[in-house]
Motif scaffolding. Structure first.
Motif, PDB file in Angstrom:
ATOM      1  N   MET A   1      68.987  35.489  46.037  1.00 36.71           N
ATOM      2  CA  MET A   1      68.723  34.120  46.468  1.00 36.71           C
ATOM      3  C   MET A   1      69.189  33.907  47.907  1.00 36.71           C
ATOM      4  O   MET A   1      70.244  34.389  48.299  1.00 36.71           O
ATOM      5  N   TYR A   2      68.382  33.184  48.669  1.00 35.99           N
ATOM      6  CA  TYR A   2      68.743  32.888  50.051  1.00 35.99           C
ATOM      7  C   TYR A   2      69.947  31.954  50.081  1.00 35.99           C
ATOM      8  O   TYR A   2      69.989  30.968  49.359  1.00 35.99           O
ATOM      9  N   LYS A   3      70.932  32.305  50.901  1.00 34.00           N
ATOM     10  CA  LYS A   3      72.146  31.493  50.999  1.00 34.00           C
ATOM     11  C   LYS A   3      72.143  30.698  52.300  1.00 34.00           C
ATOM     12  O   LYS A   3      71.818  31.229  53.362  1.00 34.00           O
ATOM     13  N   ARG A   4      72.511  29.437  52.192  1.00 26.82           N
ATOM     14  CA  ARG A   4      72.668  28.653  53.416  1.00 26.82           C
ATOM     15  C   ARG A   4      74.060  28.926  53.973  1.00 26.82           C
ATOM     16  O   ARG A   4      75.011  29.129  53.237  1.00 26.82           O
ATOM     17  N   ARG A   5      74.141  28.945  55.290  1.00 30.11           N
ATOM     18  CA  ARG A   5      75.375  29.410  55.931  1.00 30.11           C
ATOM     19  C   ARG A   5      76.310  28.262  56.326  1.00 30.11           C
ATOM     20  O   ARG A   5      75.865  27.199  56.703  1.00 30.11           O
ATOM     21  N   LEU A   6      77.588  28.535  56.252  1.00 32.07           N
ATOM     22  CA  LEU A   6      78.603  27.637  56.802  1.00 32.07           C
ATOM     23  C   LEU A   6      79.234  28.359  57.997  1.00 32.07           C
ATOM     24  O   LEU A   6      79.839  29.423  57.837  1.00 32.07           O
ATOM     25  N   ILE A   7      79.046  27.785  59.173  1.00 32.89           N
ATOM     26  CA  ILE A   7      79.377  28.507  60.408  1.00 32.89           C
ATOM     27  C   ILE A   7      80.468  27.802  61.213  1.00 32.89           C
ATOM     28  O   ILE A   7      80.281  26.679  61.656  1.00 32.89           O
ATOM     29  N   PRO A   8      81.614  28.444  61.396  1.00 33.48           N
ATOM     30  CA  PRO A   8      82.621  27.871  62.290  1.00 33.48           C
ATOM     31  C   PRO A   8      82.202  28.070  63.751  1.00 33.48           C
ATOM     32  O   PRO A   8      81.650  29.108  64.099  1.00 33.48           O
ATOM     33  N   HIS A  35      92.658  32.936  66.967  1.00 31.76           N
ATOM     34  CA  HIS A  35      91.584  32.207  66.282  1.00 31.76           C
ATOM     35  C   HIS A  35      90.524  33.146  65.731  1.00 31.76           C
ATOM     36  O   HIS A  35      90.037  32.988  64.609  1.00 31.76           O
ATOM     37  N   VAL A  36      90.181  34.124  66.551  1.00 33.54           N
ATOM     38  CA  VAL A  36      89.173  35.093  66.144  1.00 33.54           C
ATOM     39  C   VAL A  36      89.691  35.918  64.956  1.00 33.54           C
ATOM     40  O   VAL A  36      88.954  36.220  64.023  1.00 33.54           O
ATOM     41  N   GLU A  37      90.971  36.239  65.019  1.00 36.87           N
ATOM     42  CA  GLU A  37      91.613  36.993  63.939  1.00 36.87           C
ATOM     43  C   GLU A  37      91.468  36.249  62.601  1.00 36.87           C
ATOM     44  O   GLU A  37      91.157  36.833  61.563  1.00 36.87           O
ATOM     45  N   ARG A  38      91.671  34.941  62.653  1.00 41.52           N
ATOM     46  CA  ARG A  38      91.577  34.127  61.448  1.00 41.52           C
ATOM     47  C   ARG A  38      90.144  34.124  60.890  1.00 41.52           C
ATOM     48  O   ARG A  38      89.923  34.185  59.693  1.00 41.52           O
ATOM     49  N   MET A  39      89.172  34.079  61.786  1.00 45.86           N
ATOM     50  CA  MET A  39      87.770  34.094  61.349  1.00 45.86           C
ATOM     51  C   MET A  39      87.458  35.395  60.617  1.00 45.86           C
ATOM     52  O   MET A  39      86.695  35.421  59.658  1.00 45.86           O
ATOM     53  N   LYS A  40      88.039  36.487  61.114  1.00 47.45           N
ATOM     54  CA  LYS A  40      87.828  37.785  60.463  1.00 47.45           C
ATOM     55  C   LYS A  40      88.405  37.773  59.057  1.00 47.45           C
ATOM     56  O   LYS A  40      87.779  38.230  58.106  1.00 47.45           O
ATOM     57  N   GLU A  41      89.625  37.248  58.946  1.00 56.25           N
ATOM     58  CA  GLU A  41      90.260  37.194  57.625  1.00 56.25           C
ATOM     59  C   GLU A  41      89.446  36.350  56.654  1.00 56.25           C
ATOM     60  O   GLU A  41      89.371  36.657  55.478  1.00 56.25           O
ATOM     61  N   LEU A  80      85.860  41.826  69.030  1.00 59.14           N
ATOM     62  CA  LEU A  80      85.296  41.326  67.775  1.00 59.14           C
ATOM     63  C   LEU A  80      84.305  42.318  67.191  1.00 59.14           C
ATOM     64  O   LEU A  80      84.292  42.594  65.993  1.00 59.14           O
ATOM     65  N   SER A  81      83.451  42.832  68.057  1.00 59.66           N
ATOM     66  CA  SER A  81      82.415  43.750  67.604  1.00 59.66           C
ATOM     67  C   SER A  81      83.002  45.060  67.100  1.00 59.66           C
ATOM     68  O   SER A  81      82.492  45.675  66.170  1.00 59.66           O
ATOM     69  N   ILE A  82      84.104  45.501  67.718  1.00 62.19           N
ATOM     70  CA  ILE A  82      84.735  46.746  67.290  1.00 62.19           C
ATOM     71  C   ILE A  82      85.419  46.568  65.934  1.00 62.19           C
ATOM     72  O   ILE A  82      85.327  47.409  65.056  1.00 62.19           O
ATOM     73  N   GLU A  83      86.082  45.432  65.770  1.00 60.27           N
ATOM     74  CA  GLU A  83      86.942  45.288  64.601  1.00 60.27           C
ATOM     75  C   GLU A  83      86.307  44.596  63.405  1.00 60.27           C
ATOM     76  O   GLU A  83      86.844  44.649  62.314  1.00 60.27           O
ATOM     77  N   PHE A 239      88.033  23.215  61.080  1.00 57.74           N
ATOM     78  CA  PHE A 239      88.588  24.498  60.613  1.00 57.74           C
ATOM     79  C   PHE A 239      89.963  24.793  61.221  1.00 57.74           C
ATOM     80  O   PHE A 239      90.666  25.691  60.791  1.00 57.74           O
ATOM     81  N   HIS A 240      90.334  24.030  62.238  1.00 63.24           N
ATOM     82  CA  HIS A 240      91.608  24.310  62.897  1.00 63.24           C
ATOM     83  C   HIS A 240      92.774  23.525  62.308  1.00 63.24           C
ATOM     84  O   HIS A 240      93.919  23.862  62.502  1.00 63.24           O
ATOM     85  N   PHE A 241      92.464  22.439  61.607  1.00 68.37           N
ATOM     86  CA  PHE A 241      93.564  21.542  61.254  1.00 68.37           C
ATOM     87  C   PHE A 241      93.889  21.493  59.761  1.00 68.37           C
ATOM     88  O   PHE A 241      94.745  20.756  59.327  1.00 68.37           O
ATOM     89  N   THR A 242      93.173  22.262  58.987  1.00 72.17           N
ATOM     90  CA  THR A 242      93.500  22.340  57.569  1.00 72.17           C
ATOM     91  C   THR A 242      93.814  23.792  57.252  1.00 72.17           C
ATOM     92  O   THR A 242      93.071  24.673  57.655  1.00 72.17           O
ATOM     93  N   GLU A 243      94.871  24.010  56.567  1.00 72.46           N
ATOM     94  CA  GLU A 243      95.262  25.369  56.195  1.00 72.46           C
ATOM     95  C   GLU A 243      94.145  26.038  55.388  1.00 72.46           C
ATOM     96  O   GLU A 243      93.645  25.441  54.438  1.00 72.46           O
ATOM     97  N   ASN A 244      93.737  27.214  55.769  1.00 72.93           N
ATOM     98  CA  ASN A 244      92.711  27.961  55.037  1.00 72.93           C
ATOM     99  C   ASN A 244      91.440  27.155  54.768  1.00 72.93           C
ATOM    100  O   ASN A 244      90.835  27.269  53.699  1.00 72.93           O
TER     101      ASN A 244
END
Lengths: 261, 205
Positions: A1-8, A35-41, A80-83, A239-244
């Motif tokens: 099924m096609y998924k709609r995306r949630l994008i930070p 910030h980028v690190e958090r997006m990866k996690e 970002l692209s490497i990791e 996405f920055h002001f609420t934990e997880n």
């Protein structure tokens, strides 16, 4: 099924990540790498980074920050692209096809362009021919002026003659593969998305639309999924002001909708 | 036998994503810039990543003398081959984009715009690949979500389809013919399951 995306969306300005309000007020919220690190996690569906820098030289370096500003945004993209395996869109301050090539060759999957399109609309057609239209995201910023939606460019500083819907159709015709729709009025205001404009645009073009601006809580995002037909929904500040925030929102959306990854 | 993984650089678009994904798996992909160096390297596995427009891609393959080298290695010598996205599409006989191009022709089929009842195109984002026939290329992979970014799809003989995806209609998302594998989505952008897919390919002996 096609998924709609949630994008930070991360806003990068003069070396730091910032939060943005009505395209005018920008507060530093920290070091781009963390910030980028958090997006990866969070294993986000996709990430958009917009460079809204104004100074070409980053001189600002406050002594009370232990971390230095990021001087070379390309290095951040490369890292970002490497990791990570996140699909990445990068936009902002793009002047020509060479800039697009540089960004893509450093690891971005797509570029978002806006201001340059006014003086050189063919850049969309030409870059779509080289990189494929899936790599070209046209960004539209709009504001309500005297009751009517009008498109703006140059970080909200130049008022254009078209409304966002007409502009969207024209950009699709030129070869854009996707549209990122931002509302200058709703930016950073946390009072919900403008469903009407989003649906008008979605109904007028046949390329995917990423709807942005206005998320203040998880219900706004769910409402936007429920009330619009946008393929993707983006948000910045929240996405920055609420934990997880991202994993929590995703879990909430998944309970309510089946088309969420 | 020692494995030698060649990564073809057509010179258009971003091959870094695939390169980096392979390095994260601790493989040592060798980037080849033309057909001559591909033959000289004599790989056991070849990956053709593809983003961009099909005309540019075929032009570049021809100009860099990749086509002859690929026919020799993949068809005559049965070297394992993986085509990703556009790299899968050019396996077909013909590709339509602005005009009709003759492609590699390794798979009986043609590539054209996805006819999907007015859903948005490009087909952009995460969608499920339904595995229609299991084999060693798809070990431990069941119906999984992967990341897509494309407008065209391959219409081909059903005997080579081993994965399909629904977007307004079903289309072929993974093809396999002997030593040749093609995938429409981007395993390098599809998290753990994408890595598993690349691993399975590399594990072929």
């Amino acid at each position: 099924m096609y998924k709609r995306r949630l994008i930070p969306i991360l806003f990068f300005r003069n070396g730091w990540m910032v939060r943005s309000q009505q395209f005018k007020i920008h507060q530093i919220i920290g070091d781009p790498y963390s910030h980028v690190e958090r997006m990866k996690e969070w294993d986000v569906d996709e990430l958009v980074i917009l460079d809204i820098s104004t100074d070409q030289n980053i001189t600002h370096n406050r002594k009370d920050y232990k971390i230095k500003p990021v001087e070379n945004i390309l290095e951040l993209i490369r890292k970002l692209s490497i990791e990570s395996h996140m699909p990445l869109t990068f936009g902002g301050n793009i002047k020509n096809i060479n800039d697009i090539e540089t960004i893509i060759c450093n690891g971005a999957d797509k570029v978002a362009i806006n201001t340059i399109t006014n003086t050189n609309p063919n850049i969309i057609t030409e870059s779509a021919k080289i990189f494929g239209r899936q790599a070209i995201v046209s960004s539209i910023d709009y504001k309500i002026v005297e009751g009517k939606a009008i498109a703006f460019s140059d970080k909200g500083r130049i008022m254009l003659e078209e409304d966002p819907i007409e502009l969207g159709k024209r950009l699709e015709g030129l070869g854009a593969g996707e549209i990122l729709l931002q509302s200058i009025d709703n930016d950073g205001e946390a009072r919900g998305y403008n469903y009407e404009i989003i649906n008008n645009l979605v109904d007028s073009v046949s390329i995917p639309v990423i709807a942005c601006s206005g998320a203040g809580n998880k219900f706004h995002i769910l409402d936007c999924f429920n009330k619009t037909r946008a393929e993707a929904i983006a948000a910045g500040n929240i996405f920055h002001f609420t934990e997880n925030a991202y994993p929590i929102f995703k879990a909430f959306l998944k309970i309510n909708r089946s088309d969420i990854r | 036998m020692k494995k030698k993984l060649a990564l073809i650089n057509m010179g258009i678009g971003n091959i870094n994503s695939v390169f980096n994904a392979l390095v994260r798996l601790n493989y040592k992909p060798y980037i080849v810039e033309d057909g001559k160096s591909l033959l000289k390297y004599s790989p056991t596995h070849i990956i053709l990543p593809g983003v961009g427009a099909v005309g540019e891609a075929l032009n570049s393959l021809e100009k860099k003398q990749f086509i002859m080298a690929l026919n020799d290695l993949v068809i005559k010598k049965s070297v394992f081959f993986l085509g990703i996205c556009l790299g899968m599409q050019i396996l077909a006989k013909t590709c339509e984009e602005f005009k009709v191009y003759n492609a590699l022709g390794w798979i009986e089929g043609n590539v054209k715009r996805l006819l999907n009842n007015n859903l948005s195109l490009p087909h952009m984002g995460w969608n499920t690949i339904k595995i229609s026939s299991g084999n060693s290329f798809l070990k431990n992979i069941n119906n999984e979500d992967m990341y897509f970014a494309h407008t065209n799809v391959m219409y081909c003989e059903k005997s080579v389809e081993i994965g399909k995806t629904y977007y307004g209609t079903n289309f072929t998302s993974i093809v396999k013919k002997k030593n040749i594998l093609g995938i429409q989505s981007h395993p390098e952008k599809s998290g753990r399951i994408g890595e598993l897919f690349l691993q399975n390919f590399y594990d072929q002996n």
